[in-house]
Design a protein around this motif. Structure first.
Motif, PDB file in Angstrom:
ATOM      1  N   GLU A 133       5.089  -8.034  -0.513  1.00 15.66           N
ATOM      2  CA  GLU A 133       3.711  -8.081  -0.184  1.00 15.66           C
ATOM      3  C   GLU A 133       3.303  -9.549  -0.354  1.00 15.66           C
ATOM      4  O   GLU A 133       2.632  -9.539  -1.723  1.00 15.66           O
ATOM      5  N   HIS A 138      -2.514  -8.569   0.446  1.00 17.59           N
ATOM      6  CA  HIS A 138      -2.096  -7.943  -0.474  1.00 17.59           C
ATOM      7  C   HIS A 138      -2.159  -8.645  -2.075  1.00 17.59           C
ATOM      8  O   HIS A 138      -2.035  -9.849  -1.836  1.00 17.59           O
ATOM      9  N   SER A 163       3.684  -8.183   5.003  1.00 13.98           N
ATOM     10  CA  SER A 163       2.418  -7.611   5.136  1.00 13.98           C
ATOM     11  C   SER A 163       2.186  -7.063   6.411  1.00 13.98           C
ATOM     12  O   SER A 163       1.472  -5.926   6.427  1.00 13.98           O
TER      13      SER A 163
END
Length: 396
Positions: A133, A138, A163
């Motif tokens: 992430e 994120h 992502s």
């Protein structure tokens, strides 16, 4: 160390059946295969909860990280710092996950980094392409420096951003997910239904802000998140101040709350007394713009097309060329999820995607009014999930 089940009389229950979590991991695995990714390394509450059902208060701790590794075959391993956290994982997950404890003192993330490095090596991923992430929207527990420590320990590892893959996997919601969103919306609707009974007597924006949060909890929310209560003459999203709620003022309330982790997010506008004709007119124009944007939602349409409908409606109803940012966003386990409803986004709408439709409009004197409703894309068009705001500005 593999963790085995313990006998707990009153265990927490997973929020979905094991088959649904398995399908989510299989969907991620298919995306991994298509993108040449060997595994996902996840370290955020929402993604862990989405793929396994694991919920925990430990996400508030930066020194007791929790990790989830999902391979391109769909196998999942949860890594925890303590036995008690592993017990929580056993109670909240619906099965199909291996749970391991890496240990640690609770004041240093190094054991967690070592646990990840050891597990990636054991899975033969130390030379693989692993997605984490690292990009848009994120916010994992680990810092950027911690991810660099993983790279340093495994110099042959290709750690890339996952992502786009993750948001694709989470974009369409299941019937069960939408049901939790509906419940959160129902809680918020109950809160808004009560506002006319007390807003006029509220001492200040701060008092109203507190009441909004207490009411959603009273009516069944698991948690509340972002809230804003402010006079529309003030900057939108200003939160609240100690300003008294004055007679003949127009108050904007935006509230979020969650049920089983799934969020509702929509706003309402109230006139305390008699609003100006200018604000009444601006409100009605915004209501019409919102309706046109809602009606543009259908499977196969692009985000840009929905945005363009809102833009053209604003131009036609105001006689101006507006400067619009986004006019809405997706929502689920997080209040704001991609894709945003904006000009540059070409994402194609699919059944099961849930959106907050959120256009705004400035009055001639500079007050900002923001409308917000929630819809889900269906096979034939859309379903309005919220109880639509009144067509005329509601006076209380």
């Amino acid at each position: 160390m593999k963790h085995t089940a313990i006998d707990i009389a009153s265990a927490l229950k997973p929020e979905f059946a094991s088959e649904e979590y398995k399908q989510r991991r299989q969907r991620a695995a298919a995306l991994m295969l298509s993108q040449g990714i060997d595994a996902l390394l996840l370290n955020s509450e929402a993604n862990n909860r989405y793929f396994t059902g694991h919920t925990s208060g430990r996400w508030l701790s930066r020194t007791r990280p929790i990790f989830l590794i999902i391979t391109k075959e769909g196998a999942a391993t949860i890594l925890c710092s303590t036995k008690s956290e592993a017990d929580t994982a056993l109670m909240t997950t619906a099965g199909g996950c291996e749970i391991k404890v890496f240990g640690g003192t609770g004041h240093d993330i190094k054991p967690g980094i070592k646990g990840v490095v050891d597990e990636l090596t054991a899975l033969g991923l130390d030379r693989g392409r692993v997605a984490a992430e690292l990009g848009v929207h994120h916010r994992p527990q680990l810092s950027a420096m911690a991810f660099e420590s993983i790279r340093e320990a495994l110099p042959q590892l290709k750690l890339v951003d996952g992502s786009g893959l993750l948001w694709r996997a989470r974009a369409t919601k299941s019937v069960g997910e939408i049901d939790y969103i509906r419940t959160a919306i129902g809680v918020t609707d109950r809160m808004y239904d009560k506002v006319p009974e007390w807003l006029g007597a509220a001492e200040s924006e701060r008092a109203a802000f507190t009441r909004v949060g207490l009411d959603v909890l009273t009516f069944g929310a698991e948690a509340f998140g972002y809230r804003s209560v402010n006079d529309v003459t003030q900057p939108p999203g200003a939160g609240y101040t100690d300003r008294p709620i004055r007679k003949n003022s127009v108050i904007y309330i935006d509230s979020t709350c969650s049920v089983a982790g799934y969020w509702a997010d929509f706003a309402r506008i109230f006139a305390v007394g008699a609003p100006t004709s200018e604000l009444e007119d601006t409100y009605k124009r915004l209501w019409d713009i919102t309706g046109e944007e809602i009606n543009a939602v259908r499977p196969g349409a692009t985000i840009n097309e929905v945005y363009s409908v809102a833009r053209r409606a604003t131009e036609r109803l105001t006689g101006t060329t507006p400067t619009l940012g986004r006019v809405g966003h997706s929502i689920g386990l997080e209040i704001v999820e991609p894709p945003s409803l904006c000009e540059e986004e070409q994402w194609v709408l699919e059944p099961g995607m849930v959106f907050c439709i959120e256009p705004s409009l400035n009055s001639p004197s500079g007050s900002t009014l923001i409308a917000e409703e929630m819809v889900v894309v269906t096979e034939t068009g859309f379903e309005l999930l919220t109880k639509r705001a009144t067509e005329r500005l509601l006076r209380i």
